[in-house]
Design a protein around this motif. Structure first.
Motif, PDB file in Angstrom:
ATOM      1  N   UNK A  46       0.832  -1.204   0.000  1.00 46.00           N
ATOM      2  CA  UNK A  46       0.000   0.000   0.000  1.00 46.00           C
ATOM      3  C   UNK A  46       0.864   1.250   0.000  1.00 46.00           C
ATOM      4  N   UNK A  47       1.909   1.242   0.793  1.00 49.11           N
ATOM      5  CA  UNK A  47       2.817   2.392   0.830  1.00 49.11           C
ATOM      6  C   UNK A  47       3.477   2.604  -0.529  1.00 49.11           C
ATOM      7  N   UNK A  48       3.876   1.507  -1.149  1.00 50.34           N
ATOM      8  CA  UNK A  48       4.481   1.593  -2.484  1.00 50.34           C
ATOM      9  C   UNK A  48       3.485   2.169  -3.483  1.00 50.34           C
ATOM     10  N   UNK A  49       2.244   1.685  -3.431  1.00 53.08           N
ATOM     11  CA  UNK A  49       1.196   2.188  -4.323  1.00 53.08           C
ATOM     12  C   UNK A  49       0.997   3.691  -4.136  1.00 53.08           C
ATOM     13  N   UNK A  50       0.892   4.153  -2.894  1.00 54.63           N
ATOM     14  CA  UNK A  50       0.621   5.561  -2.630  1.00 54.63           C
ATOM     15  C   UNK A  50       1.787   6.443  -3.066  1.00 54.63           C
ATOM     16  N   UNK A  51       2.998   5.943  -2.927  1.00 56.69           N
ATOM     17  CA  UNK A  51       4.147   6.703  -3.440  1.00 56.69           C
ATOM     18  C   UNK A  51       4.080   6.828  -4.958  1.00 56.69           C
ATOM     19  N   UNK A  52       3.701   5.746  -5.619  1.00 50.14           N
ATOM     20  CA  UNK A  52       3.664   5.741  -7.086  1.00 50.14           C
ATOM     21  C   UNK A  52       2.555   6.623  -7.640  1.00 50.14           C
ATOM     22  N   UNK A  53       1.463   6.767  -6.885  1.00 48.37           N
ATOM     23  CA  UNK A  53       0.294   7.498  -7.393  1.00 48.37           C
ATOM     24  C   UNK A  53       0.144   8.889  -6.800  1.00 48.37           C
ATOM     25  N   UNK A  54       1.082   9.299  -5.968  1.00 46.75           N
ATOM     26  CA  UNK A  54       0.946  10.603  -5.334  1.00 46.75           C
ATOM     27  C   UNK A  54      -0.163  10.633  -4.301  1.00 46.75           C
ATOM     28  N   UNK A  55      -0.379   9.507  -3.630  1.00 42.45           N
ATOM     29  CA  UNK A  55      -1.365   9.448  -2.561  1.00 42.45           C
ATOM     30  C   UNK A  55      -2.742   8.975  -2.971  1.00 42.45           C
ATOM     31  N   UNK A  56      -2.913   8.561  -4.223  1.00 45.56           N
ATOM     32  CA  UNK A  56      -4.224   8.119  -4.706  1.00 45.56           C
ATOM     33  C   UNK A  56      -4.373   6.614  -4.486  1.00 45.56           C
ATOM     34  N   UNK A  57      -5.518   6.227  -3.915  1.00 44.69           N
ATOM     35  CA  UNK A  57      -5.786   4.806  -3.678  1.00 44.69           C
ATOM     36  C   UNK A  57      -6.348   4.168  -4.935  1.00 44.69           C
TER      37      UNK A  57
END
Length: 285
Positions: free
Chosen positions: A91-102
């Motif tokens: 989840x942390x990796x995802x949020x870093x990649x998307x600029x905080x978008x879930x």
């Protein structure tokens, strides 16, 4: 080849690489699928203003190692707390990649748990099947999933408390009945009728929307929105689904109504991707 049997001397096979490829293939198939009401695709952003297909693509690329690692952990017999930590890190990796978008929180949990179960099931001398994957999930981690609580606040938890809507955790506790008892049979039925995998995925998505209580929909539209979403999906299926000559126009019209109501069936989309993962894993197409 139908199914994958890991022979005793086949230790060179890496379940992580195999399952990660299939998981990303499945999530990509869900992303590019169109029409799909209220959801992001390369054609439009559905009911979303904070994300696009590019956002999802960035997330997918960032998550490639997660699915590899959780499948390997499953194959190694890792306990649930190890899988849970991998999901938290993802989840942390995802949020870093998307600029905080879930974009993929639900998929990280649903497809992640199934990736672990597939990795574990691949160690069996039995051919990989949907039944074996589900059995493995429930035997290995069923008790832990039943006790699992997420300390972080989420829309899904709030909606469950307010409206008694089910979510990803409840699905996993019950061995993903929406995947194994609803979605996979629907996918197989459309394929058996001679229609394409795209059409099978559309039928399956609408079947999921019509039958599950989606916390994403209820969060946006309340109980009334949840009922309306299910009614619209049921109407599409009752008109023949993708077997109808005008199915694309009907699906597009349904999508416009979802957008007008600001509804987005993200839970159904996550379960569609999970269904595709099980489908591809058991068929190796």
């Amino acid at each position: 080849m139908r199914g994958l049997v890991l022979q005793p001397d086949a230790g060179r096979i890496d379940p992580g690489r195999i399952v990660a490829r299939l998981a990303l293939r499945s999530l990509h198939a869900e992303l590019v699928l169109h029409p799909k009401p209220g959801l992001v695709s390369p054609h439009d952003n559905g009911s979303h203003r904070d994300m696009t297909a590019v956002t999802f693509a960035r997330s997918l690329f960032a998550l490639r190692h997660y699915f590899r690692d959780i499948a390997r952990a499953g194959a190694d017999g890792a306990p649930f707390h190890v899988l849970r930590q991998l999901g938290i890190d993802a989840e942390r990796t995802m949020l870093r990649a998307t600029g905080g978008v879930n974009t993929h929180r639900g998929a990280i949990f649903s497809s992640g748990m199934l990736a672990a179960a597939i990795g574990a099931a691949m160690q069996s001398p039995r051919p990989l099947s949907a039944a074996l994957i589900r059995q493995t999930l429930r035997v290995r981690w069923g008790a832990a999933l039943a006790l699992h609580t997420n300390a972080a606040a989420s829309h899904g938890q709030t909606v469950r408390l307010l409206h008694a809507a089910s979510g990803a955790r409840e699905e996993a506790e019950r061995g993903f009945p929406a995947v194994f008892e609803l979605a996979l049979p629907r996918l197989d039925a459309t394929l058996a009728a001679g229609r394409s995998l795209r059409e099978a995925c559309v039928d399956t998505l609408f079947a999921l929307i019509a039958h599950i209580s989606d916390t994403n929909v209820v969060h946006r539209g309340g109980v009334v929105g949840g009922i309306k979403a299910r009614q619209l999906a049921q109407a599409f299926l009752q008109a023949g689904g993708t077997a109808a000559a005008d199915w694309e126009a009907r699906a597009d019209a349904c999508g416009r109504q979802f957008v007008a109501l600001n509804l987005s069936p993200g839970g159904a989309a996550d379960l569609l991707a999970a269904t595709c993962l099980v489908h591809h894993a058991t068929r190796q197409q």
